[in-house]
Design a protein around this motif. Structure first.
Motif, PDB file in Angstrom:
ATOM      1  N   VAL A  80       0.608  -1.099   0.180  1.00  0.00           N
ATOM      2  CA  VAL A  80      -0.033  -0.028   0.100  1.00  0.00           C
ATOM      3  C   VAL A  80       1.085   1.110  -0.043  1.00  0.00           C
ATOM      4  CG1 VAL A  80      -1.546  -1.449   1.107  1.00  0.00           C
ATOM      5  CG2 VAL A  80      -0.698   0.059   1.971  1.00  0.00           C
ATOM      6  N   LYS A  81       2.250   1.199   0.014  1.00  0.00           N
ATOM      7  CA  LYS A  81       3.070   2.167  -0.016  1.00  0.00           C
ATOM      8  C   LYS A  81       2.326   3.005  -1.339  1.00  0.00           C
ATOM      9  CE  LYS A  81       6.765   0.783   3.139  1.00  0.00           C
ATOM     10  NZ  LYS A  81       8.120   0.232   2.738  1.00  0.00           N
ATOM     11  N   GLY A  82       2.992   4.404  -1.182  1.00  0.00           N
ATOM     12  CA  GLY A  82       2.333   5.754  -2.202  1.00  0.00           C
ATOM     13  C   GLY A  82       1.011   5.629  -2.260  1.00  0.00           C
ATOM     14  N   ARG A  83      -0.199   4.500  -2.080  1.00  0.00           N
ATOM     15  CA  ARG A  83      -1.222   4.682  -2.160  1.00  0.00           C
ATOM     16  C   ARG A  83      -2.259   4.893  -0.754  1.00  0.00           C
ATOM     17  NH1 ARG A  83      -4.044   0.312  -3.671  1.00  0.00           N
ATOM     18  NH2 ARG A  83      -2.427  -1.142  -2.974  1.00  0.00           N
ATOM     19  N   PHE A  84      -1.212   4.471   0.165  1.00  0.00           N
ATOM     20  CA  PHE A  84      -2.446   4.736   1.681  1.00  0.00           C
ATOM     21  C   PHE A  84      -2.030   5.813   2.391  1.00  0.00           C
ATOM     22  CE2 PHE A  84      -4.997   0.508   1.403  1.00  0.00           C
ATOM     23  CZ  PHE A  84      -5.303   0.093   0.947  1.00  0.00           C
ATOM     24  N   THR A  85      -2.319   6.551   3.331  1.00  0.00           N
ATOM     25  CA  THR A  85      -1.902   6.978   4.387  1.00  0.00           C
ATOM     26  C   THR A  85      -2.646   7.215   5.727  1.00  0.00           C
ATOM     27  OG1 THR A  85      -1.678   8.759   2.618  1.00  0.00           O
ATOM     28  CG2 THR A  85      -1.643  10.143   4.662  1.00  0.00           C
ATOM     29  N   PHE A  86      -1.610   7.369   6.241  1.00  0.00           N
ATOM     30  CA  PHE A  86      -2.683   7.125   8.015  1.00  0.00           C
ATOM     31  C   PHE A  86      -2.298   8.236   8.626  1.00  0.00           C
ATOM     32  CE2 PHE A  86      -2.517   4.656  11.626  1.00  0.00           C
ATOM     33  CZ  PHE A  86      -2.665   5.127  13.084  1.00  0.00           C
ATOM     34  N   SER A  87      -3.881   8.721   8.784  1.00  0.00           N
ATOM     35  CA  SER A  87      -4.053   9.647  10.021  1.00  0.00           C
ATOM     36  C   SER A  87      -3.976   9.805  11.154  1.00  0.00           C
ATOM     37  CB  SER A  87      -3.496  11.414   8.512  1.00  0.00           C
ATOM     38  OG  SER A  87      -5.119  10.873   7.920  1.00  0.00           O
ATOM     39  N   ARG A  88      -4.460  10.513  11.704  1.00  0.00           N
ATOM     40  CA  ARG A  88      -5.046  11.277  13.021  1.00  0.00           C
ATOM     41  C   ARG A  88      -5.146  12.464  13.118  1.00  0.00           C
ATOM     42  NH1 ARG A  88      -1.276   8.366  17.155  1.00  0.00           N
ATOM     43  NH2 ARG A  88      -2.137   9.837  18.984  1.00  0.00           N
ATOM     44  N   ASP A  89      -6.564  12.611  13.944  1.00  0.00           N
ATOM     45  CA  ASP A  89      -7.123  13.863  14.438  1.00  0.00           C
ATOM     46  C   ASP A  89      -6.982  14.229  16.352  1.00  0.00           C
ATOM     47  OD1 ASP A  89      -8.054  15.846  15.567  1.00  0.00           O
ATOM     48  OD2 ASP A  89      -9.573  15.911  13.182  1.00  0.00           O
ATOM     49  N   ASN A  90      -6.355  14.229  16.705  1.00  0.00           N
ATOM     50  CA  ASN A  90      -6.279  14.066  18.406  1.00  0.00           C
ATOM     51  C   ASN A  90      -7.529  14.286  18.927  1.00  0.00           C
ATOM     52  OD1 ASN A  90      -3.593  11.996  17.886  1.00  0.00           O
ATOM     53  ND2 ASN A  90      -2.508  14.203  18.857  1.00  0.00           N
ATOM     54  N   ALA A  91      -7.877  15.727  18.467  1.00  0.00           N
ATOM     55  CA  ALA A  91      -8.861  16.281  19.188  1.00  0.00           C
ATOM     56  C   ALA A  91     -10.940  15.810  18.592  1.00  0.00           C
ATOM     57  CB  ALA A  91      -9.024  17.917  18.454  1.00  0.00           C
ATOM     58  N   LYS A  92      -9.798  15.122  17.768  1.00  0.00           N
ATOM     59  CA  LYS A  92     -11.378  14.368  17.602  1.00  0.00           C
ATOM     60  C   LYS A  92     -11.504  12.230  17.833  1.00  0.00           C
ATOM     61  CE  LYS A  92     -13.665  17.077  13.546  1.00  0.00           C
ATOM     62  NZ  LYS A  92     -13.242  16.634  12.031  1.00  0.00           N
ATOM     63  N   ASN A  93     -10.454  12.482  18.714  1.00  0.00           N
ATOM     64  CA  ASN A  93      -9.906  10.844  19.020  1.00  0.00           C
ATOM     65  C   ASN A  93     -10.427  10.590  18.132  1.00  0.00           C
ATOM     66  OD1 ASN A  93      -9.202  11.822  21.598  1.00  0.00           O
ATOM     67  ND2 ASN A  93     -11.684  11.591  21.850  1.00  0.00           N
ATOM     68  N   THR A  94     -10.084  10.597  16.498  1.00  0.00           N
ATOM     69  CA  THR A  94     -10.117   9.285  15.438  1.00  0.00           C
ATOM     70  C   THR A  94      -9.079   9.821  14.113  1.00  0.00           C
ATOM     71  OG1 THR A  94     -12.519  10.405  15.213  1.00  0.00           O
ATOM     72  CG2 THR A  94     -11.304   9.827  13.435  1.00  0.00           C
ATOM     73  N   VAL A  95      -9.144   8.213  13.751  1.00  0.00           N
ATOM     74  CA  VAL A  95      -7.722   7.801  12.967  1.00  0.00           C
ATOM     75  C   VAL A  95      -7.975   7.640  11.557  1.00  0.00           C
ATOM     76  CG1 VAL A  95      -5.948   7.222  14.203  1.00  0.00           C
ATOM     77  CG2 VAL A  95      -7.094   5.726  13.499  1.00  0.00           C
ATOM     78  N   TYR A  96      -7.498   7.521  10.434  1.00  0.00           N
ATOM     79  CA  TYR A  96      -7.751   7.599   8.890  1.00  0.00           C
ATOM     80  C   TYR A  96      -7.347   6.746   8.792  1.00  0.00           C
ATOM     81  CZ  TYR A  96     -10.919  12.314  11.066  1.00  0.00           C
ATOM     82  OH  TYR A  96     -11.431  13.150  11.623  1.00  0.00           O
ATOM     83  N   LEU A  97      -7.580   6.679   7.427  1.00  0.00           N
ATOM     84  CA  LEU A  97      -6.819   5.685   6.363  1.00  0.00           C
ATOM     85  C   LEU A  97      -6.927   6.457   5.040  1.00  0.00           C
ATOM     86  CD1 LEU A  97      -4.461   3.690   5.983  1.00  0.00           C
ATOM     87  CD2 LEU A  97      -6.287   1.396   5.672  1.00  0.00           C
ATOM     88  N   GLN A  98      -6.894   7.492   4.055  1.00  0.00           N
ATOM     89  CA  GLN A  98      -7.018   7.429   2.740  1.00  0.00           C
ATOM     90  C   GLN A  98      -6.304   6.038   2.322  1.00  0.00           C
ATOM     91  OE1 GLN A  98      -8.462  10.826   1.823  1.00  0.00           O
ATOM     92  NE2 GLN A  98      -9.088   9.407   0.056  1.00  0.00           N
ATOM     93  N   MET A  99      -7.067   6.481   1.271  1.00  0.00           N
ATOM     94  CA  MET A  99      -7.306   4.458   0.328  1.00  0.00           C
ATOM     95  C   MET A  99      -7.380   5.694  -1.235  1.00  0.00           C
ATOM     96  SD  MET A  99      -8.580   1.792   2.343  1.00  0.00           S
ATOM     97  CE  MET A  99     -10.308   2.152   2.110  1.00  0.00           C
TER      98      MET A  99
END
Length: 115
Positions: free
Chosen positions: A63-82
């Motif tokens: 998934v390298k180069g296609r997926f991105t992990f991110s986090r929003d600490n204020a919302k207690n949420t993590v994301y996976l952009q695919m």
């Protein structure tokens, strides 16, 4: 009881994009690590993107180069952009969180990529 709730899955054509979300019922600062796992039909669950306090963010080669992990600490949420999704990305995606002595899983969200 810590809960992780995933959302954002769905049906998409190959080459398309989805963004998965994982909302935690507690501050994500409580976790030493968080990650997204992919379970393809008939296969074992594998880590595709993860973050640890010690090592930062890591990705599976597939998934390298296609997926991105991110986090929003204020919302207690993590994301996976695919992005640039492929049929082999089809499966259930699970959110995982770890703190000392405990491991938590979400219920999973289905991603289906049509060719």
């Amino acid at each position: 009881q810590v809960q992780l709730v995933e959302s954002g899955g769905g049906l998409v054509q190959a080459g398309g994009s989805l963004r998965l979300s994982c909302a935690a019922s507690t501050s994500i600062f409580n976790f030493n690590a968080m990650g997204w796992y992919h379970q393809a039909p008939g296969k074992q669950r594998v880590l595709v993107a993860g973050y640890t306090n010690a090592g930062g963010t890591n990705y599976a080669d597939s998934v390298k180069g296609r997926f991105t992990f991110s986090r929003d600490n204020a919302k207690n949420t993590v994301y996976l952009q695919m992005n640039s999704l492929k049929p082999e990305d089809t499966g259930i995606y699970y959110c995982n969180a770890v703190r000392v002595g405990y491991e938590y899983w979400g219920q999973g969200t289905q991603v289906t990529v049509s060719s």
